[in-house]
Design a protein around this motif. Sequence first.
Motif, PDB file in Angstrom:
ATOM      1  N   GLY A 142       1.195  -1.001   0.136  1.00 45.52           N
ATOM      2  CA  GLY A 142      -0.151   0.277   0.111  1.00 45.52           C
ATOM      3  C   GLY A 142       0.515   1.513  -0.058  1.00 45.52           C
ATOM      4  N   ILE A 143       0.682   2.252  -0.878  1.00 44.69           N
ATOM      5  CA  ILE A 143       2.068   3.288  -0.810  1.00 44.69           C
ATOM      6  C   ILE A 143       0.864   4.416  -1.644  1.00 44.69           C
ATOM      7  N   VAL A 144       1.196   6.104  -1.095  1.00 45.86           N
ATOM      8  CA  VAL A 144       0.805   6.727  -1.348  1.00 45.86           C
ATOM      9  C   VAL A 144       0.607   7.160  -2.873  1.00 45.86           C
ATOM     10  N   THR A 145      -0.863   7.543  -3.140  1.00 49.04           N
ATOM     11  CA  THR A 145      -1.141   7.502  -4.775  1.00 49.04           C
ATOM     12  C   THR A 145      -0.271   8.042  -5.729  1.00 49.04           C
ATOM     13  N   SER A 146       0.432   9.263  -5.213  1.00 57.10           N
ATOM     14  CA  SER A 146       0.700  10.064  -6.329  1.00 57.10           C
ATOM     15  C   SER A 146       2.400   9.205  -6.208  1.00 57.10           C
ATOM     16  N   ALA A 147       3.133   8.217  -5.478  1.00 63.30           N
ATOM     17  CA  ALA A 147       4.442   7.993  -5.660  1.00 63.30           C
ATOM     18  C   ALA A 147       4.307   7.120  -6.543  1.00 63.30           C
ATOM     19  N   VAL A 148       2.408   5.848  -6.637  1.00 72.46           N
ATOM     20  CA  VAL A 148       2.920   4.905  -7.116  1.00 72.46           C
ATOM     21  C   VAL A 148       2.682   5.917  -8.410  1.00 72.46           C
ATOM     22  N   ILE A 149       1.807   6.506  -8.850  1.00 72.92           N
ATOM     23  CA  ILE A 149       2.106   7.392 -10.363  1.00 72.92           C
ATOM     24  C   ILE A 149       3.219   7.981 -10.870  1.00 72.92           C
ATOM     25  N   ASP A 150       4.148   8.361 -10.167  1.00 71.89           N
ATOM     26  CA  ASP A 150       5.647   8.872 -10.274  1.00 71.89           C
ATOM     27  C   ASP A 150       6.412   7.243 -11.084  1.00 71.89           C
ATOM     28  N   LEU A 151       6.373   5.894  -9.390  1.00 68.72           N
ATOM     29  CA  LEU A 151       6.904   4.505 -10.085  1.00 68.72           C
ATOM     30  C   LEU A 151       6.472   4.238 -11.817  1.00 68.72           C
ATOM     31  N   LEU A 152       5.347   4.982 -11.864  1.00 68.58           N
ATOM     32  CA  LEU A 152       4.446   4.027 -12.915  1.00 68.58           C
ATOM     33  C   LEU A 152       5.119   4.888 -14.537  1.00 68.58           C
ATOM     34  N   VAL A 153       4.891   6.286 -14.335  1.00 74.90           N
ATOM     35  CA  VAL A 153       5.075   6.752 -15.035  1.00 74.90           C
ATOM     36  C   VAL A 153       6.413   6.641 -15.333  1.00 74.90           C
ATOM     37  N   LYS A 154       7.953   6.686 -14.322  1.00 79.74           N
ATOM     38  CA  LYS A 154       8.845   6.430 -14.994  1.00 79.74           C
ATOM     39  C   LYS A 154       9.109   5.217 -15.946  1.00 79.74           C
ATOM     40  N   GLN A 155       8.356   4.145 -15.659  1.00 78.03           N
ATOM     41  CA  GLN A 155       8.296   2.749 -16.295  1.00 78.03           C
ATOM     42  C   GLN A 155       7.916   2.641 -16.909  1.00 78.03           C
TER      43      GLN A 155
END
Length: 554
Positions: A142-155
């Motif tokens: 479970g992660i803060v959504t903003s961090a999830v979005i950053d990670l997905l964009v990076k990938q």
Amino acid sequence: MKPIEIFCKNTNSTHLYPMGTSLLEISKDLNIKSKNTICGAIVNHKVKELSFCVVKPKHIEFIDVSHPDGVRMYIRSLIFVLYAAVKEVFPHVSLKVQNGISNGYFCELPGLEREISASDIFSIKQEMKALIDANIPFVKKGIVTSAVIDLLVKQGLDDKAQLFEQQGHLYTHLYFLNDWGDFFYGSLLPSTGYITNFGLVPYFDGLLLQIPRRKHFKQLRKIELHPKLFGVFQEQKDWAEILNVSTVGGLNDFTLQGKSGDIIKISEALHEKKIAEIANQISARNGNVKVVLVAGPSASGKTTFSKRLGVQLAVNGMRPYQISLDDYFVDREHTPKDEQGEFDFEALEAIDIDFFNKQLIELFAGKEVRLPKFDFHSGRREPNGATLKLGEGDILIVEGIHGMNPGLLTEVHNGNTFKIFISALTQISVDEHTHISTADNRLLRRMIRDFNYRGYRAADTIKRWPSVRKGEEKNIFPYQENADIMFNSATIYELAVLKKYAEPILKMVLENQPEYIESTRLLEFLSYFKPISDLEIPPTSLLREFLGGSSFVY
């Protein structure tokens, strides 16, 4: 601390466990026996991973990969492994899971910018095997959504990131395989080592990810080439590009901008254009076509399509007459039965083939015939239908599930027929790695129609659905490539419209009903769509067959 009471359906017994015990620990303690490895559990009629920990009394059923939800867990996990392998072998290449076809999943590799070679496939497959042999756990965080979005964009997973951005949740969960993050709506296997069988082969201009057979897991499902069906899926991609919508996030973007009406208008225009093109093909055969056969699975929109095709044929100067194969059922006592001893209304033998062909030959000879009318209450065919005599320019449109079956027209020359296969081949994906099952699209359509017009609740439709699907796999899909042309009855916008109708029906399924598993899965799926109003859907739309408000008489 007071122990938690657990009832296990597999052992039909009740046990006490400390609060926080995982399902994996419980399965090992109870020594659950299964044909295949246990991969998850149904907990209070909800699918859970083996890492789930119990903190309240639960009703548990452990499942393996032969269970429908076990199969889904297996496929999601396999796709994650494929994605990780692609990124390890080709760091700058993406994975796009397009659709289910040929008993597998068709995938593309955007960014490769050349044809996929046998060497490429071998390298990816070897990397997948290495990840599987390492038995790496799928870790859910479970992660803060903003961090999830950053990670997905990076990938490079922009479609997933867009979807999360639109949901507006503060926290969300993400799965990890080593350092690769991904998201799936639904559970995964405990680790890569649970994946015991898969295939990866070239398929047209992409890859086909092969999956095992449910009841014989050591065998892969047989590849069956479907060039016509593949062509329809490619056409669907072209339509998505015309509309600039290929994922749920993209569709939501149009909705949030107040442009959903544009999507509806263009989608319906594309349908009308395609139906007109089909009518032109029929007309171009210079009167040789005497009968148009329209077939397709449940909730594909066969009836409305047939009526719209009739309008377009009339525009071309032809006079269409519609006949339903349902009126040619044999009397109930002659209906064949399935292996459970139930009436098999979807078997070809449930149709009076000889009588049907006899009437067609008489009509083609210019004779007048009285069409039958099947009374579903009495289970008998009555000779009280309309009388019909065909003249110059007249053409029959016959609608029924067996239209592509070569055993249907035993006395009619193939040159006098035009075969159309219709199905709802969903035109968008949830994201890069999550295609939308065409069966889910049709199930939602049927559920709404059953509730509105047939008095069935969602649980009734869900309960019948496996039997319906089994009949389709046996009697309909094996013959789909016999079609002269295929028509995709799905529209890009429709799931966002169906959401408003389906959600309240699905929420009527109670937690103590077995169908609750499927209702919660569908509700989660629909939660990703921003709703679209049906006010701008025209009365001639195929969707009106399920929603109501059609200008056609059924």
